[in-house]
Design a protein around this motif. Structure first.
Motif, PDB file in Angstrom:
ATOM      1  N   VAL A 124     -10.593  46.363 -21.764  1.00  0.00           N
ATOM      2  CA  VAL A 124     -11.724  46.262 -23.193  1.00  0.00           C
ATOM      3  C   VAL A 124     -12.929  45.763 -22.393  1.00  0.00           C
ATOM      4  CG1 VAL A 124     -12.257  45.510 -25.404  1.00  0.00           C
ATOM      5  CG2 VAL A 124     -10.011  46.379 -24.923  1.00  0.00           C
ATOM      6  N   GLY A 125     -12.808  44.417 -21.768  1.00  0.00           N
ATOM      7  CA  GLY A 125     -13.923  43.749 -21.082  1.00  0.00           C
ATOM      8  C   GLY A 125     -14.955  44.825 -20.355  1.00  0.00           C
ATOM      9  N   GLU A 126     -14.044  45.517 -19.459  1.00  0.00           N
ATOM     10  CA  GLU A 126     -14.597  46.286 -18.488  1.00  0.00           C
ATOM     11  C   GLU A 126     -15.550  47.435 -19.118  1.00  0.00           C
ATOM     12  OE1 GLU A 126     -15.308  46.255 -15.337  1.00  0.00           O
ATOM     13  OE2 GLU A 126     -13.953  44.546 -14.754  1.00  0.00           O
ATOM     14  N   LEU A 127     -14.616  47.908 -20.106  1.00  0.00           N
ATOM     15  CA  LEU A 127     -15.357  49.172 -20.886  1.00  0.00           C
ATOM     16  C   LEU A 127     -16.538  48.836 -21.725  1.00  0.00           C
ATOM     17  CD1 LEU A 127     -14.589  52.161 -21.722  1.00  0.00           C
ATOM     18  CD2 LEU A 127     -13.481  51.389 -23.545  1.00  0.00           C
ATOM     19  N   THR A 128     -16.383  47.370 -22.264  1.00  0.00           N
ATOM     20  CA  THR A 128     -17.807  46.929 -23.266  1.00  0.00           C
ATOM     21  C   THR A 128     -18.595  46.352 -22.215  1.00  0.00           C
ATOM     22  OG1 THR A 128     -16.519  45.060 -23.981  1.00  0.00           O
ATOM     23  CG2 THR A 128     -16.254  47.114 -25.348  1.00  0.00           C
ATOM     24  N   HIS A 129     -18.225  45.798 -21.141  1.00  0.00           N
ATOM     25  CA  HIS A 129     -19.049  44.797 -20.426  1.00  0.00           C
ATOM     26  C   HIS A 129     -19.303  43.576 -21.114  1.00  0.00           C
ATOM     27  CE1 HIS A 129     -20.205  48.205 -17.968  1.00  0.00           C
ATOM     28  NE2 HIS A 129     -20.850  49.053 -18.995  1.00  0.00           N
ATOM     29  N   LEU A 130     -18.116  43.157 -21.841  1.00  0.00           N
ATOM     30  CA  LEU A 130     -18.360  41.852 -22.742  1.00  0.00           C
ATOM     31  C   LEU A 130     -17.369  40.879 -21.779  1.00  0.00           C
ATOM     32  CD1 LEU A 130     -17.653  42.905 -26.167  1.00  0.00           C
ATOM     33  CD2 LEU A 130     -19.803  42.140 -25.148  1.00  0.00           C
ATOM     34  N   GLY A 131     -16.383  41.088 -20.731  1.00  0.00           N
ATOM     35  CA  GLY A 131     -15.666  40.410 -20.133  1.00  0.00           C
ATOM     36  C   GLY A 131     -14.300  40.074 -20.728  1.00  0.00           C
ATOM     37  N   GLN A 132     -13.432  39.583 -19.738  1.00  0.00           N
ATOM     38  CA  GLN A 132     -12.030  39.862 -20.302  1.00  0.00           C
ATOM     39  C   GLN A 132     -11.854  38.805 -21.447  1.00  0.00           C
ATOM     40  OE1 GLN A 132      -9.157  38.055 -17.429  1.00  0.00           O
ATOM     41  NE2 GLN A 132      -7.532  38.709 -18.432  1.00  0.00           N
ATOM     42  N   LEU A 170      -0.597  61.392 -15.259  1.00  0.00           N
ATOM     43  CA  LEU A 170      -0.286  62.586 -14.285  1.00  0.00           C
ATOM     44  C   LEU A 170      -1.360  62.603 -13.190  1.00  0.00           C
ATOM     45  CD1 LEU A 170       1.266  65.040 -13.701  1.00  0.00           C
ATOM     46  CD2 LEU A 170      -0.009  66.495 -15.322  1.00  0.00           C
ATOM     47  N   TYR A 171      -2.750  62.543 -13.788  1.00  0.00           N
ATOM     48  CA  TYR A 171      -3.909  62.439 -12.909  1.00  0.00           C
ATOM     49  C   TYR A 171      -4.025  61.399 -12.059  1.00  0.00           C
ATOM     50  CZ  TYR A 171      -8.743  61.651 -11.776  1.00  0.00           C
ATOM     51  OH  TYR A 171      -9.878  61.507 -10.917  1.00  0.00           O
ATOM     52  N   LEU A 172      -3.370  60.120 -12.407  1.00  0.00           N
ATOM     53  CA  LEU A 172      -3.470  58.827 -11.496  1.00  0.00           C
ATOM     54  C   LEU A 172      -2.301  59.034 -10.545  1.00  0.00           C
ATOM     55  CD1 LEU A 172      -3.873  56.171 -14.118  1.00  0.00           C
ATOM     56  CD2 LEU A 172      -5.361  56.526 -12.284  1.00  0.00           C
ATOM     57  N   GLY A 173      -1.082  59.817 -11.067  1.00  0.00           N
ATOM     58  CA  GLY A 173      -0.274  59.831 -10.071  1.00  0.00           C
ATOM     59  C   GLY A 173      -0.433  60.749  -8.866  1.00  0.00           C
ATOM     60  N   TYR A 267      -7.590  47.843 -10.261  1.00  0.00           N
ATOM     61  CA  TYR A 267      -6.978  48.745  -9.040  1.00  0.00           C
ATOM     62  C   TYR A 267      -6.435  49.826  -9.645  1.00  0.00           C
ATOM     63  CZ  TYR A 267      -4.633  50.087  -5.119  1.00  0.00           C
ATOM     64  OH  TYR A 267      -4.350  50.983  -3.780  1.00  0.00           O
ATOM     65  N   VAL A 268      -5.800  50.190 -10.699  1.00  0.00           N
ATOM     66  CA  VAL A 268      -5.388  51.310 -11.116  1.00  0.00           C
ATOM     67  C   VAL A 268      -6.323  52.210 -11.595  1.00  0.00           C
ATOM     68  CG1 VAL A 268      -4.030  52.349 -13.234  1.00  0.00           C
ATOM     69  CG2 VAL A 268      -2.890  50.248 -11.973  1.00  0.00           C
ATOM     70  N   VAL A 269      -7.599  51.724 -12.289  1.00  0.00           N
ATOM     71  CA  VAL A 269      -8.556  52.422 -12.432  1.00  0.00           C
ATOM     72  C   VAL A 269      -9.353  52.960 -11.271  1.00  0.00           C
ATOM     73  CG1 VAL A 269     -10.918  52.421 -13.781  1.00  0.00           C
ATOM     74  CG2 VAL A 269      -9.079  51.400 -14.906  1.00  0.00           C
ATOM     75  N   SER A 270      -9.455  52.080 -10.419  1.00  0.00           N
ATOM     76  CA  SER A 270     -10.015  52.469  -8.856  1.00  0.00           C
ATOM     77  C   SER A 270      -9.533  53.737  -8.485  1.00  0.00           C
ATOM     78  CB  SER A 270     -10.267  51.403  -8.074  1.00  0.00           C
ATOM     79  OG  SER A 270      -9.078  51.069  -7.561  1.00  0.00           O
ATOM     80  N   LEU A 271      -8.136  53.782  -8.616  1.00  0.00           N
ATOM     81  CA  LEU A 271      -7.348  55.053  -8.171  1.00  0.00           C
ATOM     82  C   LEU A 271      -7.875  56.459  -8.892  1.00  0.00           C
ATOM     83  CD1 LEU A 271      -3.661  53.907  -8.364  1.00  0.00           C
ATOM     84  CD2 LEU A 271      -5.093  54.062  -6.298  1.00  0.00           C
ATOM     85  N   GLY A 272      -8.478  56.283  -9.911  1.00  0.00           N
ATOM     86  CA  GLY A 272      -8.855  57.783 -10.461  1.00  0.00           C
ATOM     87  C   GLY A 272     -10.263  57.881 -10.300  1.00  0.00           C
ATOM     88  N   GLY A 273     -11.309  56.874  -9.766  1.00  0.00           N
ATOM     89  CA  GLY A 273     -12.784  57.212  -9.801  1.00  0.00           C
ATOM     90  C   GLY A 273     -13.377  56.023 -10.209  1.00  0.00           C
ATOM     91  N   GLY A 275     -17.788  55.551 -12.480  1.00  0.00           N
ATOM     92  CA  GLY A 275     -18.432  56.378 -13.486  1.00  0.00           C
ATOM     93  C   GLY A 275     -17.555  56.788 -14.865  1.00  0.00           C
ATOM     94  N   LEU A 276     -18.024  57.998 -15.481  1.00  0.00           N
ATOM     95  CA  LEU A 276     -17.571  58.279 -16.576  1.00  0.00           C
ATOM     96  C   LEU A 276     -15.773  58.377 -16.519  1.00  0.00           C
ATOM     97  CD1 LEU A 276     -17.675  59.561 -19.297  1.00  0.00           C
ATOM     98  CD2 LEU A 276     -17.677  61.728 -18.312  1.00  0.00           C
ATOM     99  N   ILE A 277     -15.311  58.577 -15.343  1.00  0.00           N
ATOM    100  CA  ILE A 277     -13.842  58.788 -15.071  1.00  0.00           C
ATOM    101  C   ILE A 277     -13.302  57.280 -15.173  1.00  0.00           C
ATOM    102  CG2 ILE A 277     -11.750  59.253 -13.455  1.00  0.00           C
ATOM    103  CD1 ILE A 277     -12.964  61.772 -14.236  1.00  0.00           C
ATOM    104  N   ALA A 278     -13.741  56.204 -14.638  1.00  0.00           N
ATOM    105  CA  ALA A 278     -13.277  55.051 -14.842  1.00  0.00           C
ATOM    106  C   ALA A 278     -13.297  54.408 -16.103  1.00  0.00           C
ATOM    107  CB  ALA A 278     -14.163  54.233 -13.962  1.00  0.00           C
TER     108      ALA A 278
END
Length: 468
Positions: A124-132, A170-173, A267-273, A275-278
């Motif tokens: 949520v912190g990354e998504l909203t840029h509010l921090g953890q 499935l996509y991340l895998g 790290y898990v998110v970085s596997l996906g890409g 921008g919008l994907i993240a």
């Protein structure tokens, strides 16, 4: 009443005319609840603490199947009794004696709320840029609001999460397998018994921790719902979801090492890409955690009410009271999350194994009583009457529960305590096996000697007394 979105029932029995749904709903709920980041981290722990990827995957599968079977046996109780899980514990421990395992159940819910909020707060912190820290607070408030709405929204979340999170995993895998050498990750086939049993214990504790509240989410199913269908759909959903997530965690930990330890969510998110994907993946992680944290908050308030009402004689709860209990769980869980967010991984592993010590004896006693002693026959009104057939305190069950806990201590291995029989076993932790078998046998031997408190058939109201 039956069509209202906001739930009115709490610890009271669900009448037949308010029952709805099919057993398949348990599959979507538990699939969605397990396709989430904490399950990924749980699987990763098997590798982080020294296990090889190949045997960790097998150990996790064994633990998920064994623990999932126990958990699913609890789920099958819901349609028959129409009660929250821990209310039925009064038949074994007494109307007030049930508070003993309930205290530990509430600690569990607060702990899982906290651990989930740490990881969801990162998303949520990354998504909203509010921090953890702000992310943890925002997530906690949304969780509490969803839990206050109750049963229907829980199942809606489960259905949505089961689809959205399955597609995301499935996509991340696919992305993960494109980045790593799977053969190399699984090449080490050396068998290490302690590490294998650690993997089994991690998965089993994950599943057994659902036991104290799994029937809360099957109790609205029609009374005629097949127990087998409820069992198998629950087992299929929880095993598939957890093993999928944990296997992903094993492969991430085996290939990423320190990069994963530094920031699991990023790290898990970085596997996906990027921008919008993240952003979408951060949302998916938050959605997965919202599903399970709503379960934990809902179960926590149910357990608190069950414990306190045993002394106050309550049979139902007002909306204001419901909100107050949920607020307590939210505040306590959020405080623990903020205090422990910097030492999350080590603390979470010990927390899982700690839980296992206290919940395996409870599961053993509850299941032996339901399936072998009472044979699904309970006097539901008497579950709220300390002067009734179940009494205030049932010292035989409480004594067996205590013996079940103590019997595990010589076999327990955590960072803050290691039993004397762990080293002779090569460092393996088999405490959870002892915690199931010893109290199950002892309770069966004791309880079968006096069954006069068991009705001839289930009594659903004070006016209905079965023949015989």
């Amino acid at each position: 009443m039956a069509d209202s979105l906001v739930e009115r029932r709490s610890i009271d029995v669900v009448p037949d005319d308010e029952r709805h749904g099919k057993a398949f709903s348990q599959f979507t709920l538990w699939l969605g609840a397990n396709l989430q980041i904490t399950a990924v981290v749980s699987g990763a722990l098997a590798v982080i603490f020294g296990g090889g990827a190949f045997w960790s995957l097998i150990g996790l599968l064994v633990g998920n199947l064994l623990g999932g079977a126990v958990m699913s046996l609890h789920s099958a109780q819901g349609p028959r009794l129409g009660l929250p899980q821990m209310i039925s514990s009064r038949a074994q421990f007494g109307v007030r004696g049930a508070v003993v395992p309930l205290l530990l159940v509430v600690v569990m819910y607060v702990g899982f709320f906290a651990s989930g909020s740490v990881l969801a707060g990162q998303a949520v912190g990354e998504l909203t840029h509010l921090g953890q820290t702000s992310g943890i607070l925002v997530f906690a408030v949304i969780t509490a609001l969803m839990a206050a709405i109750g049963y229907r929204v829980v199942h809606v979340l489960g259905r949505v999460a089961s689809v959205v999170c399955a597609l995301a995993f499935l996509y991340l895998g696919i992305r993960l397998l494109d980045r790593i050498d799977l053969g190399a990750a699984l090449a080490d086939r050396a068998f290490d018994l302690p590490m294998f049993l650690l993997a089994v214990s991690i998965a089993a504790s994950w599943q057994l921790a659902f036991g104290p509240y799994v029937a809360d989410y099957s109790r609205y199913l029609p009374r005629h719902t097949s127990s087998r269908a409820t069992f198998w759909w629950t087992l299929a959903g929880t095993t598939l979801g957890s093993q999928w997530s944990m296997a992903f965690g094993v492969l991430v930990a085996a290939s990423a090492g320190e990069a994963f330890l530094d920031d699991q969510v990023s790290y898990v998110v970085s596997l996906g890409g990027t921008g919008l994907i993240a952003s979408l993946l951060y949302f998916v992680i938050a959605l997965g955690k919202l599903t399970i944290n709503v379960l934990n908050t809902y179960g926590g308030f149910m357990s608190m009410v069950t414990g306190i009402s045993g002394f106050r004689g309550q049979r139902a709860l007002s909306q204001r009271g419901r909100s107050a209990y949920i607020a307590v769980i939210m505040i306590a869980g959020t405080a623990v999350a903020l205090l422990g967010k910097d030492t999350f991984l080590t603390s979470f592993k010990d927390f899982l194994l700690f839980l296992l010590t206290f919940f395996t004896p409870w599961s053993a006693i509850n299941l032996v009583d339901y399936y072998l002693i009472s044979r699904e026959r309970y006097d539901i009104p008497a579950l709220s009457d300390p002067d009734g057939r179940y009494g205030a305190w049932r010292w035989d069950a409480l004594s067996v529960y205590a013996v079940g806990i103590v019997a595990q201590l010589p076999f327990l291995a955590t960072t803050f305590y290691t039993g004397p029989l762990v080293e002779p076993l090569g460092g393996a932790d088999i405490s959870w096996v002892i915690g199931l078998l010893v109290p199950a046998l002892l309770y069966w031997l004791l309880a079968r000697r006096d069954t006069t408190h068991i009705p001839a058939a289930t009594i659903t109201s004070p006016d209905r007394v079965p023949a015989g």
